[in-house]
Write an enzyme that holds these catalytic residues in place. Structure first.
Site, PDB file in Angstrom:
ATOM      1  N   ASN A 349     -37.977  35.381 -22.965  1.00  0.00           N
ATOM      2  CA  ASN A 349     -36.881  36.074 -22.726  1.00  0.00           C
ATOM      3  C   ASN A 349     -36.830  37.248 -23.743  1.00  0.00           C
ATOM      4  O   ASN A 349     -36.662  36.774 -24.930  1.00  0.00           O
ATOM      5  CB  ASN A 349     -35.337  35.675 -22.692  1.00  0.00           C
ATOM      6  CG  ASN A 349     -34.079  36.382 -22.683  1.00  0.00           C
ATOM      7  OD1 ASN A 349     -33.817  37.072 -21.604  1.00  0.00           O
ATOM      8  ND2 ASN A 349     -33.620  36.562 -23.791  1.00  0.00           N
ATOM      9  N   GLU A 350     -37.009  38.595 -23.576  1.00  0.00           N
ATOM     10  CA  GLU A 350     -36.515  39.546 -24.366  1.00  0.00           C
ATOM     11  C   GLU A 350     -37.610  39.514 -25.659  1.00  0.00           C
ATOM     12  O   GLU A 350     -37.178  39.747 -26.805  1.00  0.00           O
ATOM     13  CB  GLU A 350     -35.281  39.658 -24.857  1.00  0.00           C
ATOM     14  CG  GLU A 350     -34.080  40.332 -23.643  1.00  0.00           C
ATOM     15  CD  GLU A 350     -32.828  40.654 -24.354  1.00  0.00           C
ATOM     16  OE1 GLU A 350     -32.355  40.088 -25.427  1.00  0.00           O
ATOM     17  OE2 GLU A 350     -32.128  41.343 -23.450  1.00  0.00           O
ATOM     18  N   ASN A 404     -33.689  42.765 -18.556  1.00  0.00           N
ATOM     19  CA  ASN A 404     -32.363  42.583 -18.897  1.00  0.00           C
ATOM     20  C   ASN A 404     -31.972  44.219 -19.301  1.00  0.00           C
ATOM     21  O   ASN A 404     -32.435  44.619 -20.367  1.00  0.00           O
ATOM     22  CB  ASN A 404     -32.328  41.703 -20.299  1.00  0.00           C
ATOM     23  CG  ASN A 404     -32.877  40.292 -19.954  1.00  0.00           C
ATOM     24  OD1 ASN A 404     -33.128  39.983 -18.876  1.00  0.00           O
ATOM     25  ND2 ASN A 404     -32.927  39.869 -21.005  1.00  0.00           N
ATOM     26  N   TYR A 410     -24.406  48.704 -23.445  1.00  0.00           N
ATOM     27  CA  TYR A 410     -25.070  48.901 -24.687  1.00  0.00           C
ATOM     28  C   TYR A 410     -25.698  50.342 -24.992  1.00  0.00           C
ATOM     29  O   TYR A 410     -26.125  50.816 -25.889  1.00  0.00           O
ATOM     30  CB  TYR A 410     -26.006  48.027 -25.037  1.00  0.00           C
ATOM     31  CG  TYR A 410     -25.546  46.590 -25.187  1.00  0.00           C
ATOM     32  CD1 TYR A 410     -24.755  46.394 -26.371  1.00  0.00           C
ATOM     33  CD2 TYR A 410     -25.767  45.235 -24.726  1.00  0.00           C
ATOM     34  CE1 TYR A 410     -23.999  45.267 -26.807  1.00  0.00           C
ATOM     35  CE2 TYR A 410     -25.393  44.126 -24.874  1.00  0.00           C
ATOM     36  CZ  TYR A 410     -24.516  43.664 -25.867  1.00  0.00           C
ATOM     37  OH  TYR A 410     -24.037  42.654 -26.429  1.00  0.00           O
ATOM     38  N   TRP A 484     -25.256  38.587 -16.252  1.00  0.00           N
ATOM     39  CA  TRP A 484     -24.904  38.022 -17.670  1.00  0.00           C
ATOM     40  C   TRP A 484     -23.399  37.937 -18.043  1.00  0.00           C
ATOM     41  O   TRP A 484     -22.957  39.139 -18.272  1.00  0.00           O
ATOM     42  CB  TRP A 484     -25.838  38.688 -18.748  1.00  0.00           C
ATOM     43  CG  TRP A 484     -25.684  37.860 -20.039  1.00  0.00           C
ATOM     44  CD1 TRP A 484     -25.138  38.405 -21.237  1.00  0.00           C
ATOM     45  CD2 TRP A 484     -26.569  36.843 -20.221  1.00  0.00           C
ATOM     46  NE1 TRP A 484     -25.373  37.388 -21.985  1.00  0.00           N
ATOM     47  CE2 TRP A 484     -26.464  36.509 -21.499  1.00  0.00           C
ATOM     48  CE3 TRP A 484     -27.360  36.010 -19.626  1.00  0.00           C
ATOM     49  CZ2 TRP A 484     -26.968  35.514 -22.004  1.00  0.00           C
ATOM     50  CZ3 TRP A 484     -28.168  34.748 -19.943  1.00  0.00           C
ATOM     51  CH2 TRP A 484     -27.894  34.517 -21.271  1.00  0.00           C
ATOM     52  N   LYS A 505     -18.977  38.274 -21.996  1.00  0.00           N
ATOM     53  CA  LYS A 505     -19.457  38.762 -20.805  1.00  0.00           C
ATOM     54  C   LYS A 505     -19.310  38.113 -19.515  1.00  0.00           C
ATOM     55  O   LYS A 505     -19.662  38.589 -18.230  1.00  0.00           O
ATOM     56  CB  LYS A 505     -20.735  39.234 -20.910  1.00  0.00           C
ATOM     57  CG  LYS A 505     -21.261  40.527 -22.100  1.00  0.00           C
ATOM     58  CD  LYS A 505     -22.688  40.858 -22.048  1.00  0.00           C
ATOM     59  CE  LYS A 505     -22.730  41.972 -22.987  1.00  0.00           C
ATOM     60  NZ  LYS A 505     -22.757  41.223 -24.326  1.00  0.00           N
TER      61      LYS A 505
END
Length: 723
Positions: A349-350, A404, A410, A484, A505
């Site tokens: 992930n990321e 994502n 953001y 998310w 969130k």
């Protein structure tokens, strides 16, 4: 049990939590072994993040990885008479060889899923292979029914032992059976007219494996499983049992308010039931292996699950860290192989937050190959960070991919999401594309008639999700989407929106007591149960000449009443907006949509409460203006320069941190761009230290005024590097 020592400080907003070692101890009587030569095991269901097991002062096992089960054979360490002392030392200290290294959530410590003692005879189903049960079941459709491929592993067996397999339907009736010698226990059985496991009808079979010697049963294991087929197509999305079905759902973290991740079975099931109430059909279990209780709930309720390991944000170059990745992947697959809900194994992930290298790409290829070797029946997946380029070598490694994206929170605008997805689909028609994370903060204290990005209001969160739900509905080829997050969760490093220690969130608050208005956006889109919901019940005191009363419903017509008098009737879909004039005082507002009704109470006031607006909202706007005043008379449109020996926006945060003056400038810029504090050794520093200010500003996108990055660079190049 279950227990975590971070149940409070893991998300209480004090900015830190205890990361160290704690000891658990228990005395127990000498265990009774069924037969001579039997074995005794300690089963630890999860220990965050490292654990050492001792019996009577001697080490029995050491395990790295905070989310999977492991077992230790303690037979030789137990006293044959009297008491035994079992001690487990847990540590959630940072260790270079253990993932996760850095992530946007709290790494809770403790024995948060409990501990078992298991006593077995000398001959038994294997308990020592990566925490598995010693039984794997692989059902496949065939003409007239399904074939169940069965495999079990027996320790210390001989020609006197056999394994008897039995397949039971949901009523407990045997529908197929086979018997095999224990030293060659693989078998196949045919289940005629097998019922499919599906999202709408999650039919479960029970498979038992009984280890027998003549007329005596020595050991028994059982699993529940389901028969289903599935696939993904870049243009059609997800298919289950021959039916194209877009996967639309949520991500889930496992912690709760002031309980941390020490949840009971009942609480795991309650989480699944709330997600079911939403109408979701898929859950991404982020970012680690979850409890068997939750996988069981997903099996029973028909959720399609993406399960993953905590290879997240930053790759450690230590070769032992890669071995830990491999070990955690083996544990995830072997311990959860039999769950029909799981269709995807996630490998990272990321991960590009920490930068890219040839070794990182190769590690991903190795992990993907490992998944295929251990389980060729499922698909592999990856969650890319938003800034992963379209030509990145990270593409094409896994079977399916997701991004994502937080456009509209953001960085960028909410309206950027659809075009971005369409463009990627156009340039990569061969990739099955999903949206693995998207969302924005919603804090139920903040309200207002003109919601805007970064005001943290419940109203902006609903606007964001209204748009995203529509974007996804219009693109069924998106194989999956995961909000998310389903629930607010602990992140001790965070401090934004006036709520420290948590990521807010969630569609539901961390205590599971309040469903935010955004919850009902998705319920209106996804649920088949008639519903209507009036938004803004916490925006209870309203000023202004008129006020908007917004209603969500999955019914085609909504009627709105105030104090029993009809305001209007609208035909439409999902979102219904009414303008109302309220007289001073209290009013009852009711919405009716078919058989569904909802009612709230509002008060008309001269001035809305100050608490409805986060003070930082105005301060942030003023801060951007002040930033430009500090830049002086700069040509903000001039090409950026990067003179040798000077700091710039292309230096990493870690490099900039070597100079306090440069760090002070960049910290102020990061606060403006992301509303997050960034300082060495604090908060999310480990995640962000390898990033450059230029990359951060790229992620912020349209949220930053023109010339912001240029002005930042202009200030940095005025500072000379030492040495």
């Amino acid at each position: 049990m279950p227990h975590t020592w971070n149940a409070v400080d893991g998300h209480d907003g004090n900015g830190d939590y205890y990361r160290g070692r704690c000891w658990y101890a228990k005395r127990f009587e000498t265990p009774i072994q069924p037969l001579s030569g039997g074995r005794v095991y300690v089963e630890v269901l999860a220990a965050g993040q490292q654990a050492t097991v001792y019996v009577n002062g001697r080490e029995a096992a050491y395990h790295e990885g905070g989310y999977s089960a492991f077992r230790a054979d303690i037979t030789q360490l137990c006293r044959t008479e009297g008491e035994n002392l079992l001690v487990i030392a847990c540590s959630n200290e940072k260790k270079d060889s253990v993932y996760p290294q850095a992530a946007d959530f709290t790494f809770y410590g403790g024995l948060y899923r409990g501990v078992n003692l298991i006593s077995v005879p000398e001959t038994h189903f294997d308990l020592e292979y990566y925490g598995g049960l010693g039984l794997e079941v692989t059902p496949r459709f065939c003409e007239g029914g399904a074939v169940f491929q069965l495999a079990s592993w027996v320790k210390n067996g001989n020609e006197n032992f056999t394994v008897q397999y039995s397949v039971l339907d949901e009523k407990g009736m045997e529908v197929a059976a086979a018997v095999r010698p224990a030293d060659d226990a693989e078998a196949a059985v045919f289940v005629p007219d097998a019922v499919k496991w599906d999202i709408e009808n999650p039919y479960l079979y029970t498979v038992t494996a009984v280890l027998q010697r003549r007329n005596e049963t020595y050991d028994e294991v059982r699993v529940r499983t389901g028969v289903r087929s599935f696939s993904c197509d870049p243009d059609k999305g997800f298919c289950i049992n021959g039916k194209w079905t877009p996967l639309r759902g949520v991500s889930r973290h496992q912690d709760r308010l002031y309980k941390g991740n020490a949840l009971t079975r009942q609480e795991h099931y309650e989480d699944a039931q709330i997600i079911g109430e939403l109408g979701a059909n898929t859950i991404r279990l982020a970012h680690y292996q979850h409890s068997q209780d939750f996988y069981d709930a997903c099996d029973e309720m028909g959720f399609i699950v993406w399960a993953e390991i905590p290879f997240i944000s930053v790759m450690n170059q230590d070769p032992a860290a890669h071995e830990n990745c491999i070990s955690q992947m083996k544990e995830l697959i072997i311990q959860n192989y039999n769950h029909p809900c799981i269709c995807f194994w996630g490998i990272s992930n990321e991960i590009l937050i920490g930068g890219i290298s040839e070794r990182l790409v190769e590690n991903h290829r190795e992990l993907n190959q490992l998944c295929k070797e251990l389980d060729p029946t499922r698909l592999t997946a990856i969650a890319h960070v938003s800034m992963t380029p379209g030509d990145s070598p990270m593409h094409g490694i896994t079977d399916v991919e997701s991004y994502n994206h937080y456009f509209g929170w953001y960085g960028g605008k909410t309206e950027d999401n659809g075009p971005w997805l369409d463009h990627f689909h156009e340039i990569h028609p061969e990739i099955c594309l999903g949206l693995s994370e998207y969302g924005c903060e919603g804090i139920i204290t903040y309200h207002g008639p003109a919601p805007a990005c970064k005001d943290y209001s419940e109203e902006y969160q609903t606007l964001y999700h209204e748009h995203m739900a529509k974007v996804l509905e219009e693109r069924p080829w998106i194989w999956s989407s995961h909000v998310w997050n389903m629930f607010d969760f602990g992140c001790a490093a965070r401090n934004e929106g006036g709520v420290a220690g948590r990521n807010n969130k969630g569609l539901v608050t961390m205590d599971r007591r309040t469903r935010k208005d955004s919850f009902y956006v998705y319920q209106a889109y996804w649920s088949k149960v008639p519903m209507v919901h009036i938004c803004g019940r916490r925006y209870a005191q309203r000023g202004g000449e008129t006020t908007e009363i917004k209603v969500y419903s999955n019914q085609p017509r909504v009627a709105l009443y105030i104090d029993g008098r009809i305001v209007g009737v609208q035909s439409g879909r999902i979102v219904f907006s009414f303008q109302a004039v309220l007289a001073k005082g209290i009013h009852f507002v009711t919405a009716v949509a078919g058989t569904a009704k909802d009612s709230i109470t509002l008060e008309k006031v001269e001035k809305e409460p100050a608490v409805y607006v986060l003070p930082e909202v105005n301060e942030r706007a003023e801060g951007v203006a002040n930033w430009f005043q500090l830049t002086g008379n700069l040509d903000l449109k001039a090409p950026m320069e990067f003179p040798e020996g000077r700091y710039s926006v292309r230096d990493t945060m870690e490099e900039i941190a070597a100079c306090p003056e440069a760090m002070e400038i960049v910290s102020a810029a990061v606060k403006l761009a992301t509303n997050m504090k960034l300082a060495p050794g604090e908060g999310m520093w480990d995640m962000m230290k390898s990033m450059t200010p230029e990359k951060m500003c790229e992620m912020a996108g349209a949220m930053m005024p023109e010339g912001f990055v240029e002005s930042l660079n202009a200030r940095l190049i005025g500072i000379r590097k030492k040495g």
